[in-house]
Scaffold this motif. Structure first.
Motif, PDB file in Angstrom:
ATOM      1  N   GLY A   1       3.609   2.913   6.977  1.00 31.89           N
ATOM      2  CA  GLY A   1       4.580   2.068   6.487  1.00 31.89           C
ATOM      3  C   GLY A   1       3.099   3.031   4.701  1.00 31.89           C
ATOM      4  O   GLY A   1       3.003   3.705   4.886  1.00 31.89           O
ATOM      5  N   GLU A   2       3.707   1.750   3.807  1.00 29.20           N
ATOM      6  CA  GLU A   2       3.224   2.591   2.613  1.00 29.20           C
ATOM      7  C   GLU A   2       2.122   1.158   1.692  1.00 29.20           C
ATOM      8  O   GLU A   2       2.115   0.501   2.619  1.00 29.20           O
ATOM      9  CB  GLU A   2       3.779   2.206   0.930  1.00 29.20           C
ATOM     10  N   LEU A   3       1.246   2.116   1.355  1.00 32.43           N
ATOM     11  CA  LEU A   3      -0.074   1.171   0.470  1.00 32.43           C
ATOM     12  C   LEU A   3      -0.011   1.388  -0.614  1.00 32.43           C
ATOM     13  O   LEU A   3       0.613   2.705  -1.054  1.00 32.43           O
ATOM     14  CB  LEU A   3      -1.337   1.207   1.272  1.00 32.43           C
ATOM     15  N   SER A   4      -0.977   0.677  -2.197  1.00 28.93           N
ATOM     16  CA  SER A   4      -0.701   0.843  -3.254  1.00 28.93           C
ATOM     17  C   SER A   4      -2.419   0.965  -3.255  1.00 28.93           C
ATOM     18  O   SER A   4      -3.354  -0.486  -2.953  1.00 28.93           O
ATOM     19  CB  SER A   4      -0.228  -0.144  -3.782  1.00 28.93           C
ATOM     20  N   ALA A   5      -3.125   1.823  -4.534  1.00 27.47           N
ATOM     21  CA  ALA A   5      -4.358   2.146  -5.097  1.00 27.47           C
ATOM     22  C   ALA A   5      -4.104   2.711  -6.197  1.00 27.47           C
ATOM     23  O   ALA A   5      -3.034   3.094  -6.990  1.00 27.47           O
ATOM     24  CB  ALA A   5      -5.139   2.868  -3.761  1.00 27.47           C
ATOM     25  N   ARG A   6      -5.507   1.767  -7.015  1.00 30.34           N
ATOM     26  CA  ARG A   6      -5.491   2.057  -9.050  1.00 30.34           C
ATOM     27  C   ARG A   6      -5.479   3.731  -8.755  1.00 30.34           C
ATOM     28  O   ARG A   6      -5.314   3.817 -10.010  1.00 30.34           O
ATOM     29  CB  ARG A   6      -6.006   0.558  -9.411  1.00 30.34           C
ATOM     30  N   ALA A   7      -6.601   4.130  -8.367  1.00 31.36           N
ATOM     31  CA  ALA A   7      -7.678   5.342  -7.943  1.00 31.36           C
ATOM     32  C   ALA A   7      -6.973   5.839  -6.433  1.00 31.36           C
ATOM     33  O   ALA A   7      -7.104   4.820  -5.886  1.00 31.36           O
ATOM     34  CB  ALA A   7      -8.336   5.589  -8.552  1.00 31.36           C
TER      35      ALA A   7
ATOM     36  N   ASN B   1      -4.298   7.651  10.282  1.00 28.73           N
ATOM     37  CA  ASN B   1      -2.690   7.885   9.855  1.00 28.73           C
ATOM     38  C   ASN B   1      -3.190   9.043   9.223  1.00 28.73           C
ATOM     39  O   ASN B   1      -3.451   9.220   8.541  1.00 28.73           O
ATOM     40  CB  ASN B   1      -2.839   6.250   8.839  1.00 28.73           C
ATOM     41  N   GLU B   2      -1.186   9.351   9.125  1.00 26.62           N
ATOM     42  CA  GLU B   2      -1.034  10.827   8.552  1.00 26.62           C
ATOM     43  C   GLU B   2      -0.214   9.911   6.530  1.00 26.62           C
ATOM     44  O   GLU B   2       0.564   9.652   7.219  1.00 26.62           O
ATOM     45  CB  GLU B   2      -0.127  11.738   9.200  1.00 26.62           C
ATOM     46  N   VAL B   3      -1.066  10.786   6.149  1.00 28.11           N
ATOM     47  CA  VAL B   3      -0.218  10.497   5.178  1.00 28.11           C
ATOM     48  C   VAL B   3       0.760  11.375   4.598  1.00 28.11           C
ATOM     49  O   VAL B   3       0.585  13.079   5.010  1.00 28.11           O
ATOM     50  CB  VAL B   3      -1.601  10.518   4.082  1.00 28.11           C
ATOM     51  N   LEU B   4       1.898  11.043   4.357  1.00 25.41           N
ATOM     52  CA  LEU B   4       2.866  11.746   4.339  1.00 25.41           C
ATOM     53  C   LEU B   4       3.423  11.849   2.469  1.00 25.41           C
ATOM     54  O   LEU B   4       4.500  13.338   2.297  1.00 25.41           O
ATOM     55  CB  LEU B   4       4.238  10.878   4.914  1.00 25.41           C
ATOM     56  N   ALA B   5       3.244  10.954   1.752  1.00 25.83           N
ATOM     57  CA  ALA B   5       3.766  11.160   0.687  1.00 25.83           C
ATOM     58  C   ALA B   5       2.849  10.441  -0.427  1.00 25.83           C
ATOM     59  O   ALA B   5       2.289   9.894  -0.475  1.00 25.83           O
ATOM     60  CB  ALA B   5       4.565  10.720   0.267  1.00 25.83           C
ATOM     61  N   LEU B   6       2.712  11.419  -1.659  1.00 25.43           N
ATOM     62  CA  LEU B   6       1.703  10.604  -2.395  1.00 25.43           C
ATOM     63  C   LEU B   6       2.498  10.436  -4.722  1.00 25.43           C
ATOM     64  O   LEU B   6       2.832  11.274  -4.512  1.00 25.43           O
ATOM     65  CB  LEU B   6       0.594  10.932  -2.303  1.00 25.43           C
ATOM     66  N   SER B   7       2.751   9.385  -4.994  1.00 26.52           N
ATOM     67  CA  SER B   7       3.366   9.279  -5.779  1.00 26.52           C
ATOM     68  C   SER B   7       1.706   9.313  -6.982  1.00 26.52           C
ATOM     69  O   SER B   7       1.408   7.963  -6.764  1.00 26.52           O
ATOM     70  CB  SER B   7       4.029   8.497  -6.005  1.00 26.52           C
TER      71      SER B   7
ATOM     72  N   VAL C   1       1.038   5.376  -5.140  1.00 25.50           N
ATOM     73  CA  VAL C   1       1.445   4.857  -3.972  1.00 25.50           C
ATOM     74  C   VAL C   1       1.733   5.792  -2.748  1.00 25.50           C
ATOM     75  O   VAL C   1       1.730   7.344  -3.189  1.00 25.50           O
ATOM     76  CB  VAL C   1       3.050   4.569  -4.018  1.00 25.50           C
ATOM     77  N   ILE C   2       0.375   5.714  -1.508  1.00 21.25           N
ATOM     78  CA  ILE C   2       0.531   6.594  -0.665  1.00 21.25           C
ATOM     79  C   ILE C   2       1.629   5.883   0.620  1.00 21.25           C
ATOM     80  O   ILE C   2       1.742   4.694   0.948  1.00 21.25           O
ATOM     81  CB  ILE C   2      -1.432   6.219   0.125  1.00 21.25           C
ATOM     82  N   LYS C   3       2.863   7.195   0.658  1.00 22.47           N
ATOM     83  CA  LYS C   3       3.272   6.919   1.972  1.00 22.47           C
ATOM     84  C   LYS C   3       2.709   7.376   2.962  1.00 22.47           C
ATOM     85  O   LYS C   3       2.554   8.057   3.251  1.00 22.47           O
ATOM     86  CB  LYS C   3       4.425   7.163   1.892  1.00 22.47           C
TER      87      LYS C   3
ATOM     88  N   VAL D   1      -0.922  -3.556   5.101  1.00 22.13           N
ATOM     89  CA  VAL D   1      -1.459  -5.054   3.791  1.00 22.13           C
ATOM     90  C   VAL D   1      -0.493  -4.448   3.374  1.00 22.13           C
ATOM     91  O   VAL D   1      -0.803  -3.760   2.535  1.00 22.13           O
ATOM     92  CB  VAL D   1      -2.816  -4.860   4.336  1.00 22.13           C
ATOM     93  N   ASP D   2       0.170  -5.453   2.942  1.00 19.13           N
ATOM     94  CA  ASP D   2       0.545  -5.718   1.797  1.00 19.13           C
ATOM     95  C   ASP D   2      -0.296  -5.576   0.162  1.00 19.13           C
ATOM     96  O   ASP D   2      -0.093  -6.759  -0.219  1.00 19.13           O
ATOM     97  CB  ASP D   2       1.603  -6.348   1.646  1.00 19.13           C
TER      98      ASP D   2
END
Ligand code: NAP
Length: 309
Positions: A101-107, A82-88, A95-97, A2-3
């Motif tokens: 796919g990617e998703l975004s969260a404020r916290a 899902n497996e989380v591959l990277a976090l920014s 950003v959670i990759k 979901v975007d």
């Protein structure tokens, strides 16, 4: 995937992560929890949990994890397997990759826990599942009536040895010191179990195998003597390593690799919280992880109010 931008992304579905998800969704925050395996994390490996309040007869870790997840879902938490591959984590939003796919969260609430520590001796990795294991509650049944050894002297090793003594013919406990680190509650039943034999001041020097494990060579750390033990199984129970690969370049870690966060669960980055076994703390238990989850959700809500409103 979901975007959209979630209020809170919880990474890891152990008791700390699941409790954070319950508290966050119940507080009306748009929450997603991402877990690569099943609900409950490491506690799913425990056959009988007697020290989590509310269950007078105890409960198995798998069921407890499932109950906790159902609670989070009831309040509207989205759970992704899902497996989380990277976090920014310095981005805004964060950003959670994942492998989907990617998703975004404020916290972000980090609840990745810890993984079993390996001995690091030749042959260990190749023999996993062929006589070498890290979870007696998961794999002990395969060794019913057989001879096994447990390496370690902490609570996990003691609990594993006690559990195995009830189903195996013989259980050796191989410990590098001459006393257990485990709490006293384990000492007496272990010392009295007729099929448990301690190999004090000893480490595993060699794994013996013919396709699967056939035994170990242990070495006395004081005298240097070596002894061969014929075994069907070896359970390595020497503690855990915090799962911080995703964040080690972004969050402050202590000398043992745990994310530095106090009772507030706040990390060095605003809007990033660490709960449960992955953070610095005195006692790593389900009940302390769940407490962290509640605290993290509280401070995530506070952060979202201050930073975004
Ligand atoms: P732990 O308390 O850190 O104990 C690890 C054990 O493995 C120690 O005895 C240690 O020896 C030994 N060890 C470490 N590295 C080794 C190596 N390379 N070779 C040989 N031996 C090695 O870890 P844990 O038992 O997994 O427990 C982790 C946490 O969970 C603890 O806080 C524990 O209290 C908790 N826990 C609680 C329960 C419960 O029933 N309440 C059950 C399981 C776990 P030394 O003693 O020489 O350091």
């Amino acid at each position: 995937m979901v975007d959209k931008i979630y209020d809170v992304a919880v990474v890891g579905g152990g008791p700390g992560g699941l409790t954070a998800a319950i508290y966050a969704t119940r507080a009306g925050l748009d929450t997603v929890l991402i877990e690569k395996l099943s609900a409950g994390g490491q506690m799913t490996e425990t056959a009988q949990i007697d020290n989590y309040p509310g269950f007078p007869e105890g409960i198995d870790g798998f069921s407890l994890g499932a109950h906790m997840q159902q609670g989070a879902v009831r309040f509207g938490c989205e759970v992704l397997q899902n497996e989380v591959l990277a976090l920014s984590l310095t981005d805004s939003p964060k950003v959670i990759k994942t492998d989907a796919g990617e998703l975004s969260a404020r916290a972000v609430i980090l609840a990745t826990g810890a993984t079993h520590r390996h001995l690091g001796i030749p042959g260990e990795e190749a023999l996993i599942g062929r006589g070498v294991g890290y979870c007696a509650a998961c794999d002990g049944m395969f060794f019913r009536g057989k001879t096994v050894a447990v390496v370690g002297g902490g609570n996990s090793a003691a609990a594993d040895a006690l559990y195995l003594s009830r189903i195996c013919k013989k259980v050796y406990v191989i410990h590098r010191r001459d006393t257990l680190r485990a709490t006293k509650i384990y000492h007496e039943p272990l010392m009295h179990a007729e099929n448990v034999e301690f190999k004090w001041n000893s480490t595993v020097a060699e794994l013996l195998a013919e396709n699967k494990l056939t035994g170990v060579v242990i070495e006395n750390v004081q005298k240097g003597d070596r002894e061969t033990l014929a075994l069907d199984g070896l359970f390595i129970s020497i503690g855990r390593t915090p799962a911080t690969d995703l964040v080690k370049d972004q969050l402050s870690l202590d000398q043992n690799g745990y994310v530095i966060a106090d009772e507030t669960t706040k990390t060095n980055l605003a809007g990033v919280f660490a709960v449960g076994d992955v953070r610095t703390k005195a006692l790593r238990q389900i009940v302390t992880a769940t407490a962290d989850g509640a605290v993290a959700a509280h401070f995530a809500e506070e952060y979202l109010t201050q930073a975004y409103e």
